[in-house]
Motif scaffolding. Structure first.
Motif, PDB file in Angstrom:
ATOM      1  N   CYS A 173       0.846  -1.201   0.000  1.00 44.25           N
ATOM      2  CA  CYS A 173       0.000   0.000   0.000  1.00 44.25           C
ATOM      3  C   CYS A 173       0.875   1.242   0.000  1.00 44.25           C
TER       4      CYS A 173
ATOM      5  N   CYS B 250       0.109   4.101   0.811  1.00 44.81           N
ATOM      6  CA  CYS B 250      -0.231   4.963   1.938  1.00 44.81           C
ATOM      7  C   CYS B 250       0.274   4.408   3.263  1.00 44.81           C
ATOM      8  N   CYS B 251       0.069   3.125   3.526  1.00 42.46           N
ATOM      9  CA  CYS B 251       0.399   2.576   4.847  1.00 42.46           C
ATOM     10  C   CYS B 251       1.416   1.434   4.802  1.00 42.46           C
TER      11      CYS B 251
ATOM     12  N   THR C  40       1.059  -1.758   3.979  1.00 45.51           N
ATOM     13  CA  THR C  40       0.618  -3.146   4.139  1.00 45.51           C
ATOM     14  C   THR C  40       0.659  -3.869   2.790  1.00 45.51           C
TER      15      THR C  40
ATOM     16  N   CYS D  73      -4.179  -0.432  -0.261  1.00 48.51           N
ATOM     17  CA  CYS D  73      -5.033  -1.418   0.412  1.00 48.51           C
ATOM     18  C   CYS D  73      -6.486  -0.975   0.233  1.00 48.51           C
TER      19      CYS D  73
ATOM     20  N   HIS E 194      -7.420   2.258   2.049  1.00 49.42           N
ATOM     21  CA  HIS E 194      -6.814   3.479   1.504  1.00 49.42           C
ATOM     22  C   HIS E 194      -7.155   3.709   0.031  1.00 49.42           C
TER      23      HIS E 194
END
Ligand SMILES: [Zn+2]
Ligand SMILES: [Zn+2]
Length: 96
Positions: A12, A14-15, A17, A46, A49
């Motif tokens: 991801c 953004c994060c 994962t 993900c 997101h």
């Protein structure tokens, strides 16, 4: 589909994962998706997101942030000046 020019790792954006990943076309809409595929303007997000409350499909500011990032990456590959002209020719809109 061209390899992304925005992200090397499949995680991801953004994060970080690696679970429930979906491909996001940074330039989207019917025509935009094809442009994004051709130019490699795609990132992994993900599910949360990608489509949740804090996602480019729900929030215009998040959408714009990814678009700005994509345009900067694209222009960097060709030099700022010709990169800008190429971007406008391909995408038709300036996000910076
Ligand atoms: Zn995420
Ligand atoms: Zn998307």
């Amino acid at each position: 589909m061209r390899k992304s020019i925005l992200q090397d790792r499949k995680e991801c954006f953004c994060c970080g994962t690696t679970l429930n990943l979906e491909r996001h076309h940074v330039i989207h809409g019917t025509v935009g998706r094809k442009i994004a595929d051709r130019l490699g303007l795609t990132i992994w997000l993900c599910a949360e997101h990608h489509r949740g409350a804090y996602s480019p499909h729900q929030r215009r500011d998040v959408d714009l942030r990814y678009k700005r990032f994509a345009q900067s990456c694209y222009m960097d590959r060709y030099g700022t000046k010709s990169g800008y002209a190429l971007w406008i020719a391909e995408v038709g809109k300036n996000y910076l």
